[in-house]
Design a protein around this motif. Structure first.
Motif, PDB file in Angstrom:
ATOM      1  N   ARG A  76      38.816  76.273  88.445  1.00 44.17           N
ATOM      2  CA  ARG A  76      38.397  74.873  88.379  1.00 44.17           C
ATOM      3  C   ARG A  76      39.631  73.992  88.509  1.00 44.17           C
ATOM      4  O   ARG A  76      40.700  74.301  87.968  1.00 44.17           O
ATOM      5  N   GLY A  77      39.474  72.895  89.256  1.00 45.53           N
ATOM      6  CA  GLY A  77      40.585  71.993  89.489  1.00 45.53           C
ATOM      7  C   GLY A  77      40.452  70.699  88.712  1.00 45.53           C
ATOM      8  O   GLY A  77      39.369  70.112  88.634  1.00 45.53           O
ATOM      9  N   TYR A  78      41.566  70.255  88.131  1.00 41.83           N
ATOM     10  CA  TYR A  78      41.608  68.993  87.392  1.00 41.83           C
ATOM     11  C   TYR A  78      42.694  68.109  87.999  1.00 41.83           C
ATOM     12  O   TYR A  78      43.826  68.557  88.210  1.00 41.83           O
ATOM     13  N   LEU A  79      42.346  66.862  88.261  1.00 45.89           N
ATOM     14  CA  LEU A  79      43.315  65.864  88.704  1.00 45.89           C
ATOM     15  C   LEU A  79      43.523  64.858  87.584  1.00 45.89           C
ATOM     16  O   LEU A  79      42.585  64.153  87.188  1.00 45.89           O
ATOM     17  N   ASN A 138      44.885  76.296 100.958  1.00 44.56           N
ATOM     18  CA  ASN A 138      44.471  77.695 100.892  1.00 44.56           C
ATOM     19  C   ASN A 138      44.826  78.298  99.538  1.00 44.56           C
ATOM     20  O   ASN A 138      44.131  79.177  99.021  1.00 44.56           O
ATOM     21  N   PHE A 139      45.909  77.826  98.937  1.00 41.39           N
ATOM     22  CA  PHE A 139      46.342  78.287  97.621  1.00 41.39           C
ATOM     23  C   PHE A 139      45.315  77.925  96.552  1.00 41.39           C
ATOM     24  O   PHE A 139      45.009  78.727  95.662  1.00 41.39           O
ATOM     25  N   ILE A 140      44.768  76.723  96.631  1.00 41.98           N
ATOM     26  CA  ILE A 140      43.886  76.264  95.557  1.00 41.98           C
ATOM     27  C   ILE A 140      42.402  76.453  95.869  1.00 41.98           C
ATOM     28  O   ILE A 140      41.577  76.433  94.955  1.00 41.98           O
ATOM     29  N   ASP A 141      42.066  76.653  97.170  1.00 40.28           N
ATOM     30  CA  ASP A 141      40.637  76.677  97.488  1.00 40.28           C
ATOM     31  C   ASP A 141      40.303  77.648  98.611  1.00 40.28           C
ATOM     32  O   ASP A 141      39.177  77.649  99.088  1.00 40.28           O
ATOM     33  N   GLY A 142      41.254  78.469  99.067  1.00 44.05           N
ATOM     34  CA  GLY A 142      40.986  79.386 100.156  1.00 44.05           C
ATOM     35  C   GLY A 142      40.673  80.779  99.661  1.00 44.05           C
ATOM     36  O   GLY A 142      40.318  81.010  98.507  1.00 44.05           O
ATOM     37  N   LEU A 143      40.827  81.752 100.558  1.00 42.22           N
ATOM     38  CA  LEU A 143      40.537  83.138 100.209  1.00 42.22           C
ATOM     39  C   LEU A 143      41.450  83.647  99.100  1.00 42.22           C
ATOM     40  O   LEU A 143      41.032  84.406  98.235  1.00 42.22           O
ATOM     41  N   TRP A 144      42.715  83.203  99.113  1.00 39.72           N
ATOM     42  CA  TRP A 144      43.662  83.689  98.115  1.00 39.72           C
ATOM     43  C   TRP A 144      43.354  83.155  96.721  1.00 39.72           C
ATOM     44  O   TRP A 144      43.773  83.742  95.718  1.00 39.72           O
ATOM     45  N   SER A 145      42.635  82.061  96.637  1.00 38.42           N
ATOM     46  CA  SER A 145      42.326  81.499  95.324  1.00 38.42           C
ATOM     47  C   SER A 145      41.341  82.361  94.546  1.00 38.42           C
ATOM     48  O   SER A 145      41.182  82.184  93.346  1.00 38.42           O
ATOM     49  N   ARG A 179      39.692  66.272  97.052  1.00 40.51           N
ATOM     50  CA  ARG A 179      38.232  66.156  97.153  1.00 40.51           C
ATOM     51  C   ARG A 179      37.566  67.066  96.129  1.00 40.51           C
ATOM     52  O   ARG A 179      38.149  68.037  95.647  1.00 40.51           O
ATOM     53  N   ARG A 180      36.312  66.765  95.812  1.00 41.66           N
ATOM     54  CA  ARG A 180      35.534  67.595  94.886  1.00 41.66           C
ATOM     55  C   ARG A 180      35.384  68.988  95.498  1.00 41.66           C
ATOM     56  O   ARG A 180      35.149  69.137  96.684  1.00 41.66           O
ATOM     57  N   GLY A 181      35.490  69.988  94.654  1.00 39.22           N
ATOM     58  CA  GLY A 181      35.501  71.357  95.131  1.00 39.22           C
ATOM     59  C   GLY A 181      36.902  71.929  95.093  1.00 39.22           C
ATOM     60  O   GLY A 181      37.082  73.137  94.937  1.00 39.22           O
ATOM     61  N   ARG A 182      37.900  71.050  95.249  1.00 42.90           N
ATOM     62  CA  ARG A 182      39.291  71.457  95.039  1.00 42.90           C
ATOM     63  C   ARG A 182      39.753  70.923  93.689  1.00 42.90           C
ATOM     64  O   ARG A 182      40.080  71.678  92.803  1.00 42.90           O
ATOM     65  N   MET A 183      39.794  69.616  93.580  1.00 43.44           N
ATOM     66  CA  MET A 183      40.016  69.003  92.271  1.00 43.44           C
ATOM     67  C   MET A 183      38.640  68.563  91.764  1.00 43.44           C
ATOM     68  O   MET A 183      38.174  67.456  92.052  1.00 43.44           O
ATOM     69  N   ASP A 184      37.981  69.460  91.043  1.00 43.96           N
ATOM     70  CA  ASP A 184      36.578  69.250  90.675  1.00 43.96           C
ATOM     71  C   ASP A 184      36.392  68.072  89.722  1.00 43.96           C
ATOM     72  O   ASP A 184      35.385  67.383  89.785  1.00 43.96           O
ATOM     73  N   LYS A 185      37.358  67.861  88.850  1.00 39.06           N
ATOM     74  CA  LYS A 185      37.196  66.811  87.845  1.00 39.06           C
ATOM     75  C   LYS A 185      38.402  65.883  87.888  1.00 39.06           C
ATOM     76  O   LYS A 185      39.542  66.322  87.724  1.00 39.06           O
ATOM     77  N   HIS A 186      38.138  64.599  88.127  1.00 36.16           N
ATOM     78  CA  HIS A 186      39.190  63.585  88.151  1.00 36.16           C
ATOM     79  C   HIS A 186      39.196  62.860  86.803  1.00 36.16           C
ATOM     80  O   HIS A 186      38.174  62.306  86.381  1.00 36.16           O
ATOM     81  N   ILE A 187      40.350  62.862  86.146  1.00 39.43           N
ATOM     82  CA  ILE A 187      40.457  62.247  84.823  1.00 39.43           C
ATOM     83  C   ILE A 187      41.527  61.165  84.878  1.00 39.43           C
ATOM     84  O   ILE A 187      42.703  61.452  85.117  1.00 39.43           O
ATOM     85  N   GLU A 188      41.109  59.933  84.660  1.00 37.99           N
ATOM     86  CA  GLU A 188      42.060  58.827  84.638  1.00 37.99           C
ATOM     87  C   GLU A 188      42.574  58.639  83.215  1.00 37.99           C
ATOM     88  O   GLU A 188      41.806  58.471  82.272  1.00 37.99           O
ATOM     89  N   LEU A 189      43.881  58.671  83.077  1.00 34.02           N
ATOM     90  CA  LEU A 189      44.535  58.413  81.792  1.00 34.02           C
ATOM     91  C   LEU A 189      45.215  57.054  81.897  1.00 34.02           C
ATOM     92  O   LEU A 189      46.242  56.907  82.557  1.00 34.02           O
ATOM     93  N   SER A 190      44.610  56.076  81.254  1.00 34.50           N
ATOM     94  CA  SER A 190      45.038  54.695  81.452  1.00 34.50           C
ATOM     95  C   SER A 190      45.775  54.179  80.229  1.00 34.50           C
ATOM     96  O   SER A 190      46.210  54.948  79.361  1.00 34.50           O
TER      97      SER A 190
END
Length: 528
Positions: free
Chosen positions: A251-254, A357-364, A388-399
């Motif tokens: 799972r990806g977090y931004l 490919n590192f975060i969302d390809g075959l090697w992941s 994009r969603r699917g790579r960074m599934d959840k975007h979290i803004e820290l304000s």
């Protein structure tokens, strides 16, 4: 006594005779004949010896001459951990094994040629530790590898299917579970690839992870905290679900927001909540996409892979070629500038495609149970394909710090839940942008004489100062904007005046040309 002496004499003679014949057999019989005799001998023994032995070597690839390829067997380590409790209770010859990164740094295990029994689902098993030394005439630079250690499992042949299908799997899972429960979590960083080929070199180096941040101490709205915690728990328990939907268990977090808003603390809180290790990946030291994949292979499950300030790590937005060309042109004009940069230039050839490919390809999909976290202060600089969603599934803004986040910090730093000054601070926070890091710095007592009220007043002063500075900055920006607009307006008027003068001159020229043409026609006697 005479009969006893004769008996021992007979036993000694028998042993000597047996050893003589075995030496002759081992040294003088041809290999193919010796193998055939041993094979038939083992079959004959199996009729009267109903037990089966399975060996688990300490190192993988022990039969290879390439010492560099040797790796300690995960199965051997799991068995050693599984039997540690039984060894301390049953074995007489014990060995203290130093276990790195564990809450119990010393683990007792069986010494060589020692054994213990184990019982599982009513079936008894016998485990023993053996050690063989390589026969070599040369001096080895790796003496510990020349000593071949292994565990030997002995059981009745009637339980073969049970052992192969159930028992060994039980031992592996229990051993790994004990290791996980006792392990100290680690913070890894990648080593430069030029050091990878050394003996026992590691692609990652690590230190014990001891960051104390938790979601309870994180300065954030409780609703957002709860949402993130639920998402993390759902992920950590979702192995079957991810397999069902056909996705890699990752799972990806931004995390994005201004500096000082708690992005690093958020990562530490996530790792502490899930009890995961952290791999802090420094992209600028990675030579190319191949090295990036090799680093991914060396990461373990139950981990968080972090790339902090990804907008600064490498240029992955498609502008690299333009900036590189511009830099080369500047260096051509001023070659000394390249020398003054020193080692700041990165020779990394990691591309956007390689990172995707590192975060969302075959090697992941290699391994599982990994969280990938990107942090940035300027999310607008990142390529849309990267986040994009699917790579960074959840975007979290820290304000910036709000009142609810302030109350968490006040509890952390001053151990107060409420105070008459809270209302004033709440109003100022609504009118001022200030980061949680700045709030925490003002709340932290700097001497033994500072109490909670003193720190809160200090924060109020800082907020009022920040408010005045923001107001002054806004006025300056408005003044600069007005001056710019006035300047542009004057330039427009000036341009219009110039255009009018040019037009008048152009008309005069045209009139003059017409009169000259008329005179020329008249003089030449030409009529239209």
């Amino acid at each position: 006594m005479t009969m006893m002496g004769e008996t021992w004499s007979l036993v000694g003679t028998s042993i000597a005779t047996t050893m003589f014949f075995w030496t002759m057999f081992d040294n003088y019989f041809p290999d193919h004949l010796r193998s055939s005799i041993l094979s038939y001998g083992m079959k004959l023994v199996s009729f009267v010896y109903p037990y089966i032995n399975i060996t688990f070597n300490e190192f993988i690839g022990e039969d290879s001459d390439e010492y560099m390829d040797l790796k300690r067997s995960d199965a051997y380590a799991a068995i050693e951990t599984y039997l540690s409790g039984k060894s301390s209770k049953q074995a007489r010859n014990l060995k203290a094994v130093v276990v790195k990164d564990s809450s119990q740094p010393v683990q007792l295990s069986m010494g060589e040629n020692e054994g213990v029994t184990d019982e599982f689902e009513g079936v008894r098993f016998f485990w023993a530790v053996k050690k063989n030394t390589r026969r070599t005439q040369s001096i080895s630079i790796y003496p510990e590898i020349d000593e071949k250690r292994y565990y030997k499992l002995t059981f009745h042949k009637s339980h073969r299917d049970f052992v192969c299908g159930t028992y060994i799997n039980h031992v592996m899972q229990e051993g790994k579970a004990i290791t996980v429960s006792k392990r100290q979590r680690k913070l890894h960083t990648n080593n430069p690839s030029k050091n990878w080929e050394r003996y026992r070199a590691q692609k990652w180096s690590h230190a014990t992870f001891e960051h104390p941040a938790t979601f309870d101490t994180l300065a954030m709205e409780s609703k957002k905290k709860e949402e993130i915690i639920n998402d993390l728990i759902k992920f950590s328990q979702g192995k079957e679900y991810y397999a069902k939907i056909g996705k890699a268990w990752k799972r990806g977090y931004l995390l994005y927001g201004p500096p000082g808003t708690g992005k690093s603390s958020m990562i530490a809180a996530m790792a502490n909540h899930l009890e995961y290790d952290i791999y802090d990946l420094e992209l600028t030291t990675v030579k190319d996409n191949t090295e990036l994949r090799r680093l991914l292979i060396e990461t373990a499950g139950k981990s968080i892979i972090v790339i902090e300030d990804i907008d600064c790590s490498l240029d992955l937005t498609g502008q690299r070629k333009k900036e590189k060309k511009k830099a080369n042109d500047e260096e051509a004009k001023d070659p000394i500038s390249k020398m003054t940069k020193g080692e700041e230039d990165s020779n990394s050839k990691v591309t956007l495609s390689g990172l995707l490919n590192f975060i969302d390809g075959l090697w992941s999909a290699i391994g599982g149970e990994r969280i990938i976290v990107f942090t940035t202060n300027y999310v607008e600089k990142l390529d849309a394909a990267l986040i994009r969603r699917g790579r960074m599934d959840k975007h979290i803004e820290l304000s910036y710090c709000g009142f609810e986040a302030f109350k968490v910090l006040a509890k952390n730093y001053l151990d107060v839940d409420s105070h008459p000054l809270f209302a004033t601070i709440g109003h100022l926070l609504e009118e001022t942008n200030i980061t949680p890091a700045d709030v925490a710095e003002n709340l932290m007592p700097k001497s033994m004489n500072e109490d909670a009220e003193t720190c809160l007043k200090k924060l109020i002063e800082a907020l009022e100062t920040a408010k005045e500075e923001a107001k002054k900055k806004a006025e300056e920006e408005a003044l600069l904007k007005a001056e710019k607009e006035e300047k542009e307006k004057q330039e427009d008027v000036k341009v219009d005046g110039c255009l009018a003068k040019v037009k008048e001159k152009c008309v005069g020229v045209l009139v003059k040309d017409d009169e000259a043409l008329a005179k020329e026609v008249k003089d030449n006697g030409v009529t239209t």
